[in-house]
Scaffold this motif. Structure first.
Motif, PDB file in Angstrom:
ATOM      1  N   GLU A   1       4.730 -21.302 -60.575  1.00  0.00           N
ATOM      2  CA  GLU A   1       3.188 -20.893 -61.153  1.00  0.00           C
ATOM      3  C   GLU A   1       2.573 -20.669 -59.867  1.00  0.00           C
ATOM      4  O   GLU A   1       1.331 -19.819 -59.399  1.00  0.00           O
ATOM      5  CB  GLU A   1       2.733 -21.800 -61.613  1.00  0.00           C
ATOM      6  CG  GLU A   1       2.857 -21.966 -63.146  1.00  0.00           C
ATOM      7  CD  GLU A   1       2.194 -22.637 -64.495  1.00  0.00           C
ATOM      8  OE1 GLU A   1       1.675 -23.599 -63.422  1.00  0.00           O
ATOM      9  OE2 GLU A   1       3.218 -22.931 -65.282  1.00  0.00           O
ATOM     10  N   THR A   2       2.749 -22.077 -58.908  1.00  0.00           N
ATOM     11  CA  THR A   2       2.517 -21.322 -57.141  1.00  0.00           C
ATOM     12  C   THR A   2       1.975 -20.760 -56.130  1.00  0.00           C
ATOM     13  O   THR A   2       1.960 -19.353 -56.056  1.00  0.00           O
ATOM     14  CB  THR A   2       2.074 -22.762 -56.821  1.00  0.00           C
ATOM     15  OG1 THR A   2       1.405 -24.010 -57.181  1.00  0.00           O
ATOM     16  CG2 THR A   2       1.146 -22.762 -55.722  1.00  0.00           C
ATOM     17  N   LEU A   3       3.391 -20.249 -56.365  1.00  0.00           N
ATOM     18  CA  LEU A   3       4.140 -19.179 -55.524  1.00  0.00           C
ATOM     19  C   LEU A   3       4.442 -17.686 -56.151  1.00  0.00           C
ATOM     20  O   LEU A   3       4.919 -16.682 -55.819  1.00  0.00           O
ATOM     21  CB  LEU A   3       5.457 -19.313 -55.136  1.00  0.00           C
ATOM     22  CG  LEU A   3       5.757 -21.110 -54.116  1.00  0.00           C
ATOM     23  CD1 LEU A   3       6.911 -21.110 -53.906  1.00  0.00           C
ATOM     24  CD2 LEU A   3       4.729 -20.422 -52.755  1.00  0.00           C
ATOM     25  N   GLY A   4       4.384 -17.783 -57.537  1.00  0.00           N
ATOM     26  CA  GLY A   4       4.605 -16.480 -57.780  1.00  0.00           C
ATOM     27  C   GLY A   4       6.499 -16.448 -58.718  1.00  0.00           C
ATOM     28  O   GLY A   4       6.435 -15.306 -58.304  1.00  0.00           O
ATOM     29  N   ILE A   5       6.827 -17.099 -58.725  1.00  0.00           N
ATOM     30  CA  ILE A   5       8.393 -17.106 -59.120  1.00  0.00           C
ATOM     31  C   ILE A   5       8.497 -17.456 -60.255  1.00  0.00           C
ATOM     32  O   ILE A   5       8.436 -18.414 -60.449  1.00  0.00           O
ATOM     33  CB  ILE A   5       8.786 -17.015 -57.638  1.00  0.00           C
ATOM     34  CG1 ILE A   5       8.572 -18.966 -57.221  1.00  0.00           C
ATOM     35  CG2 ILE A   5       9.407 -16.274 -56.341  1.00  0.00           C
ATOM     36  CD1 ILE A   5       9.500 -19.723 -55.719  1.00  0.00           C
TER      37      ILE A   5
ATOM     38  N   ASN B   1      14.362 -19.436 -59.923  1.00  0.00           N
ATOM     39  CA  ASN B   1      14.453 -18.797 -58.442  1.00  0.00           C
ATOM     40  C   ASN B   1      14.493 -19.594 -57.448  1.00  0.00           C
ATOM     41  O   ASN B   1      14.361 -20.229 -56.389  1.00  0.00           O
ATOM     42  CB  ASN B   1      13.418 -17.960 -58.337  1.00  0.00           C
ATOM     43  CG  ASN B   1      14.145 -16.457 -58.729  1.00  0.00           C
ATOM     44  OD1 ASN B   1      15.138 -16.359 -59.190  1.00  0.00           O
ATOM     45  ND2 ASN B   1      13.192 -15.320 -59.128  1.00  0.00           N
TER      46      ASN B   1
ATOM     47  N   LYS C   1      16.016 -20.940 -54.582  1.00  0.00           N
ATOM     48  CA  LYS C   1      15.375 -21.815 -52.491  1.00  0.00           C
ATOM     49  C   LYS C   1      15.306 -22.758 -52.654  1.00  0.00           C
ATOM     50  O   LYS C   1      15.325 -22.842 -51.311  1.00  0.00           O
ATOM     51  CB  LYS C   1      13.520 -20.948 -52.988  1.00  0.00           C
ATOM     52  CG  LYS C   1      13.087 -20.724 -51.732  1.00  0.00           C
ATOM     53  CD  LYS C   1      13.824 -19.047 -51.154  1.00  0.00           C
ATOM     54  CE  LYS C   1      12.715 -18.831 -49.965  1.00  0.00           C
ATOM     55  NZ  LYS C   1      13.797 -18.714 -48.708  1.00  0.00           N
TER      56      LYS C   1
ATOM     57  N   ASN D   1      -1.470 -16.269 -57.657  1.00  0.00           N
ATOM     58  CA  ASN D   1      -0.546 -16.914 -57.385  1.00  0.00           C
ATOM     59  C   ASN D   1       0.182 -15.786 -56.190  1.00  0.00           C
ATOM     60  O   ASN D   1      -1.147 -14.920 -56.018  1.00  0.00           O
ATOM     61  CB  ASN D   1       0.492 -17.020 -58.024  1.00  0.00           C
ATOM     62  CG  ASN D   1       1.249 -15.873 -58.598  1.00  0.00           C
ATOM     63  OD1 ASN D   1       1.569 -15.073 -57.926  1.00  0.00           O
ATOM     64  ND2 ASN D   1       1.909 -15.556 -59.902  1.00  0.00           N
ATOM     65  N   ALA D   2       0.679 -16.814 -54.930  1.00  0.00           N
ATOM     66  CA  ALA D   2       1.046 -15.867 -53.453  1.00  0.00           C
ATOM     67  C   ALA D   2       1.821 -14.559 -54.014  1.00  0.00           C
ATOM     68  O   ALA D   2       0.955 -13.489 -53.360  1.00  0.00           O
ATOM     69  CB  ALA D   2       1.973 -17.178 -52.952  1.00  0.00           C
TER      70      ALA D   2
END
Lengths: 164, 213
Positions: free
Chosen positions: A138-142, A146, A150, B108-109
């Protein structure tokens, strides 16, 4: 009202400043840059604070803004001379637990993490902060899948850095 | 590796006491410092890009160029072009502002990066539009000169010996070369500026994007 908001914000940030310091430690190499990034994150947190309104925990919200600032918004203002002893101050091992092998191992690990890319550092940071894959994704938007993929690649990369 | 990362995690969570501690006052002072984020940079540079070319028309010398348009017989068409130009510029400013406002550190990023890239693209399209507009204006002037049979009346020269035909040729070449160089120079500066500014962002965005494939 503004004074009250200011006071509330600074108190919360003061209590949770370790999160920001840890982000700064990962993304910068000297004390001046550390302070620079800390300041930029503080500005961004303060700008976003009126929208925060306690939907999530203050600290959860901080992770997102701090990482976004470090990864995307922050620009190094000046080229700086790297201070040699900086890492050793931050990553000091407690004296009573001194174990030469362990210390050496940790030192190498920290150095390896510092060599990672911005996104990879974010993953490791959230992992070290004991966040689950849902929160990382959620923080990275993936997607969660994934994020796991990663993370495995990052582990592999760390292994390569440690054992070239 | 698993064990080493676990070891690191254990150590990491004990780091707190070695981290710097800022006081309430130190943090409070930071609230009013100026941000130097790339969003701020993009905003400032974009505002300059929107305003500077238009401020040029306020220069006294620019009035002469309007007279020249009149003498070349392209005043009407250039007026039309300017009206369209301003309308498009205002549309771009509106779009830019709207997209700029959507940028939020609470995203988000990946979304944050996408919104910054989208905002920058608005300016990029505006620049491409501006340079095209400049190009059309130059072509218009060149055609105007080419079709004009009394060119020495439009551009009074201090050298009376030069023939009308020769002068026309010199003017055509000079304006063509100048406009191509100027457009290439402006375009070059623009892409270099944003290339440097957004290098880190583009790299990180690509890394996140690659995961989706």
């Amino acid at each position: 009202m503004t004074k009250e908001l200011e006071h509330q914000f600074v108190t919360e940030l003061e209590n949770n400043q370790n999160i920001v310091h840890k982000v700064c430690t990962l993304y910068t190499n000297d004390r001046d840059s550390h302070n620079d990034l800390f300041q930029e994150i503080t500005i961004q947190l303060w700008k976003a604070y009126p929208k925060f309104r306690g939907e999530s925990k203050f600290s959860t919200w901080m992770y997102r803004v701090a990482l976004n600032t470090a990864i995307t918004l922050y620009r190094k203002s000046k080229r700086r001379v790297k201070t040699q002893d900086y890492d050793s101050v931050i990553f000091k091992i407690k004296a009573d637990e001194y174990d030469p092998t362990e210390e050496e191992q940790l030192k190498l690990m920290y150095q390896a993490v510092k060599q990672l890319g911005d996104i990879e550092k974010a993953l490791v940071f959230l992992y070290l902060e004991d966040k689950d894959y849902r929160e990382i994704s959620e923080t990275l938007g993936i997607t969660e899948v994934n994020a796991r993929v990663k993370m495995n690649r990052v582990k592999k990369k760390l292994r390569t850095i440690l054992n070239p | 590796m698993m064990d080493e990362l676990e070891l690191l995690k254990k150590d990491w969570q004990k780091k707190d006491e070695h981290l710097p501690k800022l006081s309430f006052n130190e943090i409070h002072k930071m609230l009013w410092k100026k941000s130097s984020s790339i969003v701020k940079w993009i905003f400032t540079i974009s505002i300059l890009e929107f305003t500077v070319p238009h401020l040029l028309y306020l220069l006294p010398g620019m009035q002469d160029s309007i007279d020249i348009y009149d003498k070349l017989g392209i005043k009407n068409i250039s007026t039309c072009l300017w009206v369209v130009g301003y309308a498009v510029t205002f549309y771009f400013i509106f779009l830019f502002y709207k997209r700029y406002r959507e940028i939020s550190t609470l995203d988000n990023a990946k979304n944050l990066m996408e919104k910054i890239i989208r905002t920058r693209k608005t300016v990029k399209y505006y620049i491409i539009f501006g340079l095209t507009f400049l190009f059309i204006t130059c072509v218009m002037i060149i055609v105007g000169i080419y079709l004009n049979d009394h060119i020495l009346e439009v551009f009074p020269t201090e050298n009376p010996d030069v023939s009308e035909e020769k002068f026309k040729q010199i003017m055509l070449w000079a304006i063509s070369i100048f406009s191509v160089l100027f457009i290439a120079f402006m375009g070059g500066i623009y892409f270099l500026l944003y290339g440097i500014l957004l290098r880190k962002l583009n790299k990180n965005y690509k890394e996140l994007k690659q995961l989706e494939v």
